[in-house]
Write a protein that holds these residues in place. Structure first.
Motif, mmCIF file in Angstrom:
data_model
loop_
_atom_site.group_PDB
_atom_site.id
_atom_site.type_symbol
_atom_site.label_atom_id
_atom_site.label_comp_id
_atom_site.label_asym_id
_atom_site.label_seq_id
_atom_site.Cartn_x
_atom_site.Cartn_y
_atom_site.Cartn_z
ATOM 1 N N ALA B 107 37.922 -36.858 41.349
ATOM 2 C CA ALA B 107 38.614 -36.839 40.057
ATOM 3 C C ALA B 107 38.672 -38.242 39.446
ATOM 4 O O ALA B 107 38.280 -38.463 38.299
ATOM 5 C CB ALA B 107 40.016 -36.268 40.241
ATOM 6 N N LEU B 108 39.117 -39.189 40.271
ATOM 7 C CA LEU B 108 39.274 -40.552 39.788
ATOM 8 C C LEU B 108 37.916 -41.162 39.439
ATOM 9 O O LEU B 108 37.743 -41.815 38.402
ATOM 10 C CB LEU B 108 39.972 -41.379 40.877
ATOM 11 C CG LEU B 108 40.661 -42.658 40.456
ATOM 12 C CD1 LEU B 108 41.722 -42.356 39.417
ATOM 13 C CD2 LEU B 108 41.303 -43.308 41.682
ATOM 14 N N ALA B 111 36.686 -39.795 36.183
ATOM 15 C CA ALA B 111 37.459 -40.342 35.062
ATOM 16 C C ALA B 111 37.011 -41.773 34.753
ATOM 17 O O ALA B 111 36.784 -42.138 33.593
ATOM 18 C CB ALA B 111 38.947 -40.296 35.389
ATOM 19 N N LEU B 114 33.643 -41.848 33.106
ATOM 20 C CA LEU B 114 33.723 -41.473 31.693
ATOM 21 C C LEU B 114 34.207 -42.654 30.852
ATOM 22 O O LEU B 114 33.682 -42.920 29.772
ATOM 23 C CB LEU B 114 34.661 -40.272 31.514
ATOM 24 C CG LEU B 114 34.056 -38.924 31.933
ATOM 25 C CD1 LEU B 114 35.148 -37.869 32.018
ATOM 26 C CD2 LEU B 114 32.974 -38.493 30.961
ATOM 27 N N LEU B 115 35.194 -43.368 31.370
ATOM 28 C CA LEU B 115 35.695 -44.555 30.659
ATOM 29 C C LEU B 115 34.580 -45.585 30.504
ATOM 30 O O LEU B 115 34.360 -46.138 29.427
ATOM 31 C CB LEU B 115 36.855 -45.185 31.437
ATOM 32 C CG LEU B 115 38.242 -44.593 31.256
ATOM 33 C CD1 LEU B 115 39.205 -45.270 32.217
ATOM 34 C CD2 LEU B 115 38.711 -44.791 29.818
ATOM 35 N N THR B 189 35.889 -44.549 46.002
ATOM 36 C CA THR B 189 35.833 -44.089 44.617
ATOM 37 C C THR B 189 34.700 -44.785 43.843
ATOM 38 O O THR B 189 34.006 -44.136 43.061
ATOM 39 C CB THR B 189 37.195 -44.298 43.917
ATOM 40 O OG1 THR B 189 38.180 -43.583 44.650
ATOM 41 C CG2 THR B 189 37.164 -43.783 42.490
ATOM 42 N N TRP B 219 37.697 -32.951 24.698
ATOM 43 C CA TRP B 219 37.957 -32.162 25.898
ATOM 44 C C TRP B 219 36.939 -31.028 26.024
ATOM 45 O O TRP B 219 36.370 -30.794 27.092
ATOM 46 C CB TRP B 219 39.384 -31.613 25.861
ATOM 47 C CG TRP B 219 39.702 -30.755 27.043
ATOM 48 C CD1 TRP B 219 39.938 -29.419 27.039
ATOM 49 C CD2 TRP B 219 39.782 -31.168 28.409
ATOM 50 N NE1 TRP B 219 40.172 -28.973 28.324
ATOM 51 C CE2 TRP B 219 40.083 -30.032 29.178
ATOM 52 C CE3 TRP B 219 39.633 -32.402 29.065
ATOM 53 C CZ2 TRP B 219 40.231 -30.079 30.554
ATOM 54 C CZ3 TRP B 219 39.785 -32.448 30.440
ATOM 55 C CH2 TRP B 219 40.079 -31.308 31.166
ATOM 56 N N LEU B 222 33.606 -32.378 27.009
ATOM 57 C CA LEU B 222 33.590 -32.716 28.431
ATOM 58 C C LEU B 222 33.416 -31.451 29.270
ATOM 59 O O LEU B 222 32.581 -31.391 30.167
ATOM 60 C CB LEU B 222 34.904 -33.416 28.799
ATOM 61 C CG LEU B 222 35.092 -33.747 30.277
ATOM 62 C CD1 LEU B 222 34.093 -34.797 30.711
ATOM 63 C CD2 LEU B 222 36.505 -34.232 30.559
#
Lengths: 276, 313
Positions: B107-108, B111, B114-115, B189, B219, B222
């Motif tokens: 998940a992290l 994320a 994506l950033l 990660t 959203w 994504l």
């Protein structure tokens, strides 16, 4: 695509937080290695201080000299990386180009050997090495590291060679080259980046090992990670020295890893993902 | 005499050379076979022999005094494993550790990827900073983690005190488990970020534009555009991390060594304890074979996925 300003600020803040998260422990370790004993274990964190080399000096002088550990680490890591890369390049090319029947099973054997749990492998290896007199020797440690580095090198080099079109070698063969010359002068130069990546990753895997070394090595072959954990004793931990060893272990691998950054994705995913 | 000795390898080399391409004089092993031979031979010694030994050990009581001796005990070790609540508790912890680390990392990592995928300037240096933890030896990650959460002088413990938590992080079963999980998350990660980012850069920008033109919010884009197109790569990341999660246990060994009260004693740690502290090598071999079975199952999935990808392209 322009996002609203608020969102962009939020994104930047989140990225800053991410970078702080990944970097702060390493900076703190680096800072700790230049602190005095009182500063490194001060209940209130010391952010500003006069750097001292005391920890490093103590590591390399005095009773518990680090130099043999450093030497063992270098010999074991470089040794296994060089052997794995040489054999793995030959084997990987063979695996990539072979048309033999058992190719799929053979490659599955390579990858499952690479991924085999260290705890399960070291158990019988320890008995074998005991019988062969290889416990607590550097060749033993190199062999132990080859148990994961060699299948890795074969598999990953085969993935890199898959990216070289065989038609190039075929035309070299038509021009009169032997299979070996076609490999050596055509395929190999085109896979130089893969070769370097393989060597560096093998180096990192072996250098960073702890599980094998704690079982297979002894006073004559102990490596840096073992030396680091040995500073943790019942009576207390010399965190100044520990952060210094940590820095010595970590810094070269970071530099090596960054050097092959472009091919890192391919290497770390065992060729399943290719980068830009 | 010396002439023939030097002649033999030369002649063999000539045969090898000729066998590579000439179909008429095709040898059984061939050029590619000779190239693989040293690796296969050495690896056979380092993988097949240990595997056979491991299987033999699992049916024996192994004695180390005065050489190595195996005493056949039949299925005793296996029967013991099935009825050992401590071992099953370890498997439970392993699954918890596995789901915790992998879940958070995926998940992290996604994320963060994506950033970063929105960053256009300075992405190179940014990536270097994000990737750093990946190169740190896991044992050093554990030691560093210990230093950071030390109740008297740890930097992170000092922060936590600011938020009202003053206890010993590694002394309490729950927080100790959380801490070793987060140390693994810190180290790995970045790998997920690296892999996910490779997937994101391969998403066709025109598809994204089309989605934006159709009025899809970020959203929806994504969920319906980006995620489906990188799901294969995310699965690769997941499988690689799963196999490594069974492989590495250095962080826990150097931080809690399974404690407190066995709260972090995942299976590899129990194996080490059984084999190298109690020298019950036969029983340890059973645990090892169980772990190996898990890895092989995941590796099968991974290879199938890889071959599927090759078939598509």
């Amino acid at each position: 695509m322009k996002s609203p300003l608020a969102l962009r600020v939020l994104g930047t803040a989140a990225l800053a937080a991410v970078v702080l998260w990944t970097v702060v422990p390493l900076i703190w370790m680096l800072m700790g290695s230049f602190k005095s004993t009182a500063q490194v274990t001060s209940p209130d964190p010391v952010f500003f201080f006069l750097p001292t080399l005391e920890n490093y000096v103590r590591l390399f002088t005095g009773a518990n000299n680090l130099s043999p550990y450093l030497l063992h680490s270098v010999v074991a890591a470089v040794g296994s990386s060089v052997i794995a890369t040489v054999l793995g390049t030959l084997g990987g090319y063979g695996l990539s180009r072979t048309k033999m029947k058992g190719k799929a099973s053979l490659s599955f054997w390579f990858i499952s050997t690479r991924m085999a749990p260290i705890a399960a492998v070291v158990l019988p290896l320890f008995l074998m090495f005991r019988l062969a007199g290889l416990v607590d020797t550097l060749p033993g440690l190199i062999l132990a590291y080859l148990s994961f580095n060699l299948p890795f090198a074969v598999w990953i080099m085969s993935a890199f060679f898959d990216g070289v079109p065989p038609s190039l070698e075929e035309s070299a063969r038509v021009a009169g080259c032997t299979p070996w010359q076609a490999f050596w002068h055509v395929a190999l130069p085109l896979s130089k980046a893969g070769l370097v990546t393989t060597a560096v990753l093998c180096l990192v895997f072996a250098w960073n090992d702890y599980a094998f070394a704690t079982i297979i090595s002894g006073p004559n072959s102990q490596t840096l990670p073992i030396a680091a954990t040995q500073l943790v004793t019942q009576t207390g931990v010399d965190w100044g020295q520990l952060t210094a060893i940590g820095t010595i272990v970590v810094l070269p691998m970071i530099l090596a890893g960054i050097a092959v950054r472009r091919w890192l994705v391919t290497g770390m995913t065992l060729g399943a993902v290719t980068g830009e | 005499m010396s002439a023939t000795r030097t002649d033999a390898p030369a002649k063999r080399a000539a045969v090898v050379r000729a066998s590579g391409g000439n179909p008429r004089r095709k040898e059984r092993i061939g050029f590619t076979g000779w190239l693989m031979a040293p690796s296969v031979g050495l690896l056979g010694l380092l993988s097949i022999v240990p595997l056979v030994a491991l299987i033999a050990m699992s049916f024996s009581r192994v004695r180390l005094l005065g050489g190595v001796r195996f005493e056949w005990v039949g299925l005793d070790n296996w029967a013991r494993a099935l009825g050992d609540p401590e071992l099953w508790k370890s498997w439970g912890l392993t699954i918890g550790y596995f789901l915790g680390t992998l879940g958070v990392e995926m998940a992290l990592g996604l994320a963060i990827a994506l950033l970063i995928s929105r960053v256009t300037r300075g992405r190179g240096p940014l990536m270097v900073l994000v990737l750093l933890p990946m190169f740190v030896a896991p044992s050093i990650v554990g030691l560093l983690g210990r230093y950071l959460v030390d109740p008297t002088f740890g930097l992170y413990a000092w922060f936590l005190r600011g938020f009202g938590f003053g206890g010993d992080v590694l002394g309490n079963p729950t927080t100790a488990f959380l801490a070793v999980t987060l140390m693994d998350v810190w180290e790995w990660t970045p790998l997920i970020v690296l892999i996910a980012l490779a997937g994101l850069t391969s998403v066709n920008p025109s598809v994204l534009e089309a989605a934006a033109l159709d009025g899809a919010g970020s959203w929806a884009t994504l969920r319906h555009v980006i995620l489906p197109s990188i799901s294969g790569i995310l699965l690769v990341a997941l499988l690689i991390r799963s196999m490594d999660a069974v492989r590495y246990f250095d962080i826990i060994t150097v931080t809690t060594n399974g404690g407190p009260a066995d709260a972090t004693k995942i299976v590899p740690l129990r194996l080490f304890e059984t084999g190298f502290r109690f020298f019950d090598l036969g029983y340890a071999a059973v645990i090892g074979l169980m772990m190996l079975a898990v890895t092989i199952a995941v590796a099968r999935l991974f290879v199938r996925l890889l071959n599927g990808k090759a078939a598509q392209s």
